[in-house]
Write a protein that holds these residues in place. Structure first.
Motif, short mmCIF file in Angstrom:
data_model
loop_
_atom_site.label_atom_id
_atom_site.label_comp_id
_atom_site.label_asym_id
_atom_site.label_seq_id
_atom_site.Cartn_x
_atom_site.Cartn_y
_atom_site.Cartn_z
N PRO A 68 19.59 22.06 -109.99
CA PRO A 68 19.81 20.83 -110.78
C PRO A 68 21.26 20.57 -111.14
O PRO A 68 21.70 19.41 -111.16
CB PRO A 68 18.95 21.07 -112.02
CG PRO A 68 17.87 21.99 -111.57
CD PRO A 68 18.50 22.89 -110.55
N ALA A 175 16.54 16.30 -114.37
CA ALA A 175 17.41 17.46 -114.54
C ALA A 175 18.00 17.51 -115.94
O ALA A 175 18.01 18.55 -116.60
CB ALA A 175 18.51 17.43 -113.49
N ILE A 186 14.49 22.48 -108.22
CA ILE A 186 13.67 21.31 -107.88
C ILE A 186 13.39 21.36 -106.39
O ILE A 186 14.32 21.35 -105.57
CB ILE A 186 14.39 20.00 -108.23
CG1 ILE A 186 14.70 19.93 -109.74
CG2 ILE A 186 13.53 18.80 -107.82
CD1 ILE A 186 15.58 18.75 -110.12
#
Length: 232
Positions: A68, A175, A186
C-alpha cells in the motif's frame, strides 16, 4: 484437464497443480458457500467464471499485488486530488458497489459478477469478511471497490468508476484508511498495464502464498472495519 468435484465431495488440489494454460486454472465445481470462499482466499485461490459454466477456481503463477505504501500517485492525479471533488466511505454501500461493478463490466467487457456471485459476496460482507470503499460526488456513488479481507491482506475483487479517477481514488482511500489499522498487502489477482502504472508488482504464486500465510494471523483493528465516512 482439471479435476471436477461436486459440492458434496469438493476439495482444493495443491495450488502448484494449476494449469500453465489457461494460467492458474486449478479445479471446477463446488459452490460459493461462505466457508468455501474463505478457504479459497486463505489458500491463494479465487473463483472466476461466466454464467453457464461450472464454478472455476484459479491460482495464477504470477499475482499482481500492491504494497500500500508504494501505490503510485501521478502528477495529474495529485493535482486532481488537491481539488478534493469527492468524499469517501467504508462499508456503507457494499451492495451498490458490487452491483455497480457488475453493471459496468457487463457493458464494457462482460462480467463474471453473476447474481450468485453477488449473493455469495454479500453473505461474506454480512459476516464481516468482505468490504467496500465508496466514492461519492454530490451524494452520488461515482466509484468504488470491494474485496475480501484475509488477516492483513485485502484480496481485491473488482472496482468501478463513473467519474474521473474515481476507482484510483477508491484504491488510495482503502490504503489510507486500513494501513494504520494493520493492512500489509492488497492482492489484485492478475496483472494488467493499468495496475502496473499504479505501482502494482508482479510476484510468484509461491511468494504470494508465503505473504498471505505470513499476514493471515494479523487481524486489522476492528474499529476500522465498521461502516464509516473516511478521509483521503
Amino acid at each position: 484437464m482439471i479435476p471436477y468435484y461436486s459440492a458434496e465431495n469438493f476439495v482444493f488440489p495443491p495450488t502448484e497443480t494449476a494449469l500453465p494454460e489457461p494460467n492458474g486454472l486449478l479445479v471446477a465445481g463446488g459452490d460459493l458457500a461462505p466457508e468455501r470462499l474463505l478457504l479459497a482466499y486463505q489458500s491463494g485461490i479465487f473463483p472466476w467464471y461466466t454464467e453457464g459454466e461450472p464454478i472455476l477456481w484459479w491460482s495464477p503463477s504470477i499475482r499482481a499485488v500492491f504494497w500500500p505504501e508504494h501505490i503510485h500517485v501521478s502528477r495529474s492525479l495529485a493535482k486532481f486530488l488537491r481539488k478534493s471533488p469527492y468524499t469517501y466511505s467504508f462499508n456503507q454501500a457494499f451492495t451498490d458497489v458490487i452491483q455497480s461493478c457488475a453493471y459496468i463490466h457487463e457493458h464494457n467487457t462482460g462480467t463474471w459478477i453473476t447474481p450468485p456471485m453477488i449473493q455469495a459476496y454479500s453473505q461474506l460482507h454480512q459476516q464481516g469478511h468482505a468490504h467496500s470503499v465508496e466514492v461519492w460526488q454530490q451524494g452520488q456513488l461515482v466509484g468504488g471497490l470491494y474485496g475480501v479481507l484475509i488477516g492483513s491482506t485485502f484480496c481485491g475483487e473488482s472496482m468501478f468508476h463513473r467519474a474521473d479517477h474515481a476507482s484510483k481514488c477508491a484504491l488510495l482511500a482503502l490504503a489510507q484508511h486500513l494501513v494504520p489499522a494493520g493492512l500489509h498487502l492488497i492482492d489484485c489477482q492478475l496483472p494488467n498495464p493499468h495496475l502496473i502504472r499504479l505501482g502494482a508488482k508482479e510476484i510468484s504464486r509461491a511468494s504470494f502464498i508465503e505473504q498471505l500465510t505470513r499476514n493471515k494471523p494479523h487481524i486489522l483493528a476492528a474499529n476500522a472495519l465498521k461502516p464509516q465516512v473516511i478521509a483521503l
